[in-house]
Design a protein around this motif. Structure first.
Motif: not given
Ligand SMILES: Cc1cc2nc3c(=O)[nH]c(=O)nc-3n(C[C@H](O)[C@H](O)[C@H](O)COP(=O)(O)O)c2cc1C
Length: 453
Positions: A57-58, A104, A135, A138, A154, A158, A227-230, A337-339
């Motif tokens: 990660a970073d 990352t 990424v 955030y 946000h 993307y 890894a975005g889940a929104s 991180m919305r999700s």
């Protein structure tokens, strides 16, 4: 044959990653993160355990949302200090033959032209074992460090990422033809200029007019992690990602996210199983359940809930120092991180989250409840996740290092192998070939394939 489990070790070039406070445990070695021996030894242990990859990660900022300042993060080494992850990879790759490296890199703060070269360099040096966790950041603290007042909004992050991907795909896949490098000593021709194409891109966010600086590397495009889940994050993941990281306490929540991503991938013309999903997990294992519980109690004495809250506040963009213990946590629309925030508010299926409830989850200094028990109990839990949440594998975060990795390799890996769900040896080829069990590059259904010359 049952579905084969995929394993990533989740780490970061810093002292405190996910389980905050563990660095103070007398047997923990994470303070040696500035020492290459620490990383080389970790990579060799993971390779002994046939892990698919080490995921690094970073972040480019500091967690300063809790109490409006970075002090709690600094006191507890919550991902600060943090060093560059990419620079660790060549040494680890040199000491291993098969382990993959998912690194990352935040695209918001780096031009695609230079970044594409750095990834190609690593793909060459690792002989095709590099992956990129895409990424967009955030943290407002990262934006301020880069000269902006705050991070971009946000969903628009993307949109920028979409354009960025088009540029790097064209550099990696469309600039040099396979036959461009001639390496012909007799004719004294290193490369054939007629087979090297200029990438001309003029978009909303990026402008490039250049050939790619690196000659073709084994994978060209690195294996793409995301890894975005929104809602917007999933749309992006379904289009581009080959490996997806998800987090969640409950299998039904994760199952919904996974089903949605696989369905969206199908809509994009991709095979839903061309995406490997890794769920975050923390394991405390010992020969018996009782010994594992003793080990958990021993680790727990070092856990820092202040560190965990500092991390969580920044992740979801909410200052938890302002919440009373039993006050329900409310959804606010922000740029973090919305999700993650949705999971404890709008998607919590009727059960209200409070600070007290969060703190109860933070047994090891993170909000992730660990899997604790004998090898057979741990394997049962992992397989239940695979069955019920339709995940392909796990992203295992560290507790006390290196013993957590050594214990997992010595105890859990043989248990998984004996159940026929874990490989006995690495498959040949690049990281992509090992993960997807087929030779060659990204399949034609992937958007990068459309950028070939
Ligand atoms: C397992 C996992 C690892 C992540 N690692 C990083 C990271 O290293 N750096 C980073 O900036 N964001 C990281 N993220 C954050 C994601 O890139 C993304 O911002 C986050 O999941 C929220 O996405 P969303 O706003 O679409 O819900 C990670 C997320 C997850 C679930």
């Amino acid at each position: 044959m049952p579905r084969q489990i995929r394993l990533n070790a989740f780490d970061m070039n810093c002292v405190g990653h996910i389980q905050h406070g563990m660095w103070a445990h007398p047997r923990d070695r994470s303070m040696h993160y500035t020492d290459l021996d620490h990383w080389v030894s970790l990579a060799q242990t993971l390779e002994r355990g046939l892990f698919d990859g080490l995921f690094l990660a970073d972040i480019l900022g500091v967690y300063d949302v809790f109490d409006g300042q970075p002090d709690a993060s600094l006191r507890n080494a919550v991902q600060i200090p943090v060093n560059d992850p990419l620079l660790l990879v060549p040494a680890m790759a040199y000491a291993t033959q098969n382990l993959g490296f998912g690194v990352t890199c935040n695209l918001t703060y780096e031009p695609p032209y230079t970044f594409a070269r750095r990834m190609s360099t690593l793909d060459h040096l690792t002989k095709g074992r590099i992956g990129w966790n895409v990424v967009t950041g955030y943290l407002d603290s990262a934006a301020r460090g880069m000269g902006l007042a705050q991070q971009p909004e946000h969903d628009s992050r993307y949109d920028v990422a979409e354009e960025y991907m088009q540029v790097v795909y064209r550099l990696w896949e469309g600039s040099w033809e396979d036959a461009a490098p001639l390496h012909d000593r007799e004719r004294r021709l290193y490369a054939d200029p007629a087979r090297i194409h200029r990438v001309k891109h003029e978009g909303r966010h990026y402008k490039v007019d250049a050939i790619h600086l690196s000659e073709p590397s084994p994978q060209r495009t690195p294996v793409l992690y995301q890894a975005g889940a929104s809602a917007r994050g999933r749309e992006f993941a379904a289009a581009h990602a080959e490996c997806i990281f998800v987090n969640g306490q409950f299998r039904h929540n994760v199952r919904d996210i996974v089903a949605d991503i696989r369905a969206q991938a199908k809509t994009c013309g991709r095979d839903p199983h061309d995406i490997k999903v890794f769920v975050g997990a923390t394991v405390v294992v010992a020969p018996t359940d009782a010994e594992a519980q003793d080990k958990l109690a021993e680790y727990r004495a070092y856990a820092s809930s202040e560190g965990a809250l500092a991390h969580y506040s920044a992740s979801v963009g909410i200052d938890f120092s302002r919440y009373g213990p039993d006050e329900p946590i409310r959804f606010v629309s922000n740029n973090a991180m919305r999700s993650n925030l949705e999971a404890i508010t709008v998607r919590s299926r009727g059960s209200e989250w409070t600070l007290r409830k969060l703190m109860q989850m933070m047994v090891l200094g993170s909000r992730q409840a660990p899997i604790v028990g004998s090898p057979s109990h741990v394997a049962d839990e992992m397989l239940a996740w695979m069955d019920e949440a339709d995940v392909d594998g796990f992203n295992l975060s560290r507790t006390v290092v290196p013993e957590c990795v050594e214990d997992f390799v010595a105890l859990v890996v043989p248990e998984l192998q004996s159940r026929g769900v874990m490989k006995q040896a690495y498959a040949p080829g690049t990281l992509r070939e090992k993960l997807f069990g087929r030779a060659g590059r990204l399949p034609p259904s992937h958007p990068a394939a459309r950028c070939r010359w």
